[in-house]
Write a protein that holds these residues in place. Sequence first.
Motif, mmCIF file in Angstrom:
data_model
loop_
_atom_site.group_PDB
_atom_site.id
_atom_site.type_symbol
_atom_site.label_atom_id
_atom_site.label_comp_id
_atom_site.label_asym_id
_atom_site.label_seq_id
_atom_site.Cartn_x
_atom_site.Cartn_y
_atom_site.Cartn_z
ATOM 1 N N SER A 161 0.822 -1.206 0.000
ATOM 2 C CA SER A 161 0.000 0.000 0.000
ATOM 3 C C SER A 161 0.859 1.259 0.000
ATOM 4 C CB SER A 161 -0.936 0.018 1.217
ATOM 5 O OG SER A 161 -0.190 0.037 2.431
ATOM 6 N N GLU A 179 0.185 5.605 0.917
ATOM 7 C CA GLU A 179 -0.769 6.511 1.568
ATOM 8 C C GLU A 179 -0.415 7.956 1.260
ATOM 9 O OE1 GLU A 179 -1.477 7.903 6.089
ATOM 10 O OE2 GLU A 179 -2.003 5.795 5.719
ATOM 11 N N ALA A 201 -16.852 -0.407 0.927
ATOM 12 C CA ALA A 201 -17.113 0.078 2.283
ATOM 13 C C ALA A 201 -17.728 1.459 2.181
ATOM 14 C CB ALA A 201 -15.827 0.111 3.112
ATOM 15 N N MET A 203 -15.479 7.474 5.951
ATOM 16 C CA MET A 203 -14.647 6.771 4.963
ATOM 17 C C MET A 203 -15.511 6.025 3.966
ATOM 18 S SD MET A 203 -14.508 3.145 5.014
ATOM 19 C CE MET A 203 -12.808 2.722 4.663
ATOM 20 N N TYR A 204 -14.949 5.824 2.798
ATOM 21 C CA TYR A 204 -15.493 4.849 1.860
ATOM 22 C C TYR A 204 -14.336 4.229 1.091
ATOM 23 C CZ TYR A 204 -15.164 7.802 -2.418
ATOM 24 O OH TYR A 204 -14.723 8.546 -3.482
ATOM 25 N N ALA A 205 -14.594 3.060 0.503
ATOM 26 C CA ALA A 205 -13.545 2.335 -0.200
ATOM 27 C C ALA A 205 -14.118 1.704 -1.456
ATOM 28 C CB ALA A 205 -12.936 1.262 0.705
ATOM 29 N N GLN A 235 -12.892 -0.883 -5.143
ATOM 30 C CA GLN A 235 -11.905 -1.751 -5.792
ATOM 31 C C GLN A 235 -12.129 -1.743 -7.285
ATOM 32 O OE1 GLN A 235 -10.537 -5.614 -4.074
ATOM 33 N NE2 GLN A 235 -11.456 -6.509 -5.917
ATOM 34 N N ALA A 289 -7.274 -1.405 -4.626
ATOM 35 C CA ALA A 289 -8.283 -0.824 -3.750
ATOM 36 C C ALA A 289 -7.900 0.610 -3.400
ATOM 37 C CB ALA A 289 -8.423 -1.651 -2.477
ATOM 38 N N GLU A 331 -9.013 3.679 -0.560
ATOM 39 C CA GLU A 331 -9.766 4.051 0.639
ATOM 40 C C GLU A 331 -9.621 5.549 0.863
ATOM 41 O OE1 GLU A 331 -8.180 1.869 3.913
ATOM 42 O OE2 GLU A 331 -8.095 -0.014 2.791
ATOM 43 N N TRP A 332 -10.752 6.214 1.081
ATOM 44 C CA TRP A 332 -10.777 7.638 1.397
ATOM 45 C C TRP A 332 -11.221 7.802 2.848
ATOM 46 C CZ3 TRP A 332 -9.714 11.597 -2.236
ATOM 47 C CH2 TRP A 332 -9.541 11.169 -3.553
ATOM 48 N N HIS A 333 -10.325 8.317 3.695
ATOM 49 C CA HIS A 333 -10.618 8.532 5.106
ATOM 50 C C HIS A 333 -10.652 10.037 5.393
ATOM 51 C CE1 HIS A 333 -9.848 4.278 6.330
ATOM 52 N NE2 HIS A 333 -9.052 4.305 5.264
#
Length: 274
Positions: A12, A14, A71, A77-79, A81, A93, A95-97
């Motif tokens: 990953s 970030e 998610a 958050m949402y995620a 793929q 994938a 992910e937005w936090h």
Amino acid sequence: MSVKKEASGRRSVEIRFEVPGTPEEVWQAIATGPGISSWLMPAEFEESHGKPVALKLSFGPGGEARSEVTAWDPPRMYAGQSEGLMPGSPPIAAEWHIEAQAGGTCVIRLVHSLFASTDDWDDQLGEIESGWSGFLRALQLYLQHFRGQSSTLTKWMLPVAGTEAEAWAALATALGLQRVKAGQRWTAPAGAPQLSGVVEYASEAPNDILVRVDQPGPAIAAFGSVDMGGPSMVGMNLYCYGEQGAALATRQAPLWQAWARQHLPILEEPSQGG
């Protein structure tokens, strides 16, 4: 950017950046179709039984990206793929936090990850930050100056003779954008469509320039270049805001097409998306 590797095979990267706004306001900008369309590309969420199941991004005729929503936890958050970065690569994938900060700002953490047993895809994963840099700066500008406003996008991207550096130099020279700095006032030269505003972001790696336009109407103009493994490409996204945004975008589109034909060493006819 370094790639984090875990024993499970998850790799990953970030990106962290701060934006103005409450978590609810930031969520509207990054997790709704109209919000994403105001700083990235035309977007819409597919829903099933009242819940988002997929995000679709339109890059113009014949160009669409789709990611499955995995998610959904508003406004935190949402995620999603999607298919891999290159043919044969594993799914990736995103992910937005959203993390609230003191003083009316939020930190967004954007995490991209994939599972692999080899290092074959690490370089592509590590290059994600540069691909996002201009768009994420546009998101910051949108939340700072145009928060909550709808946008109409007009854009063009052209194959131009020469290397990417030569193609970018041709665009920057034609528009008087060579060596511009953030905070500098810029006005399109004679012969170009009317645009004037303040340079908010200027990067050379990758080549990205963002102008917060105030004449002939409120907008963000994003100029850039990219090497897509074939002809070098240069282009502009013009996000037009407010009640007159659609009319402004409609007027600008044919003017930019005509200007590009006359002032850039294009290799074929420009394509236009909106």
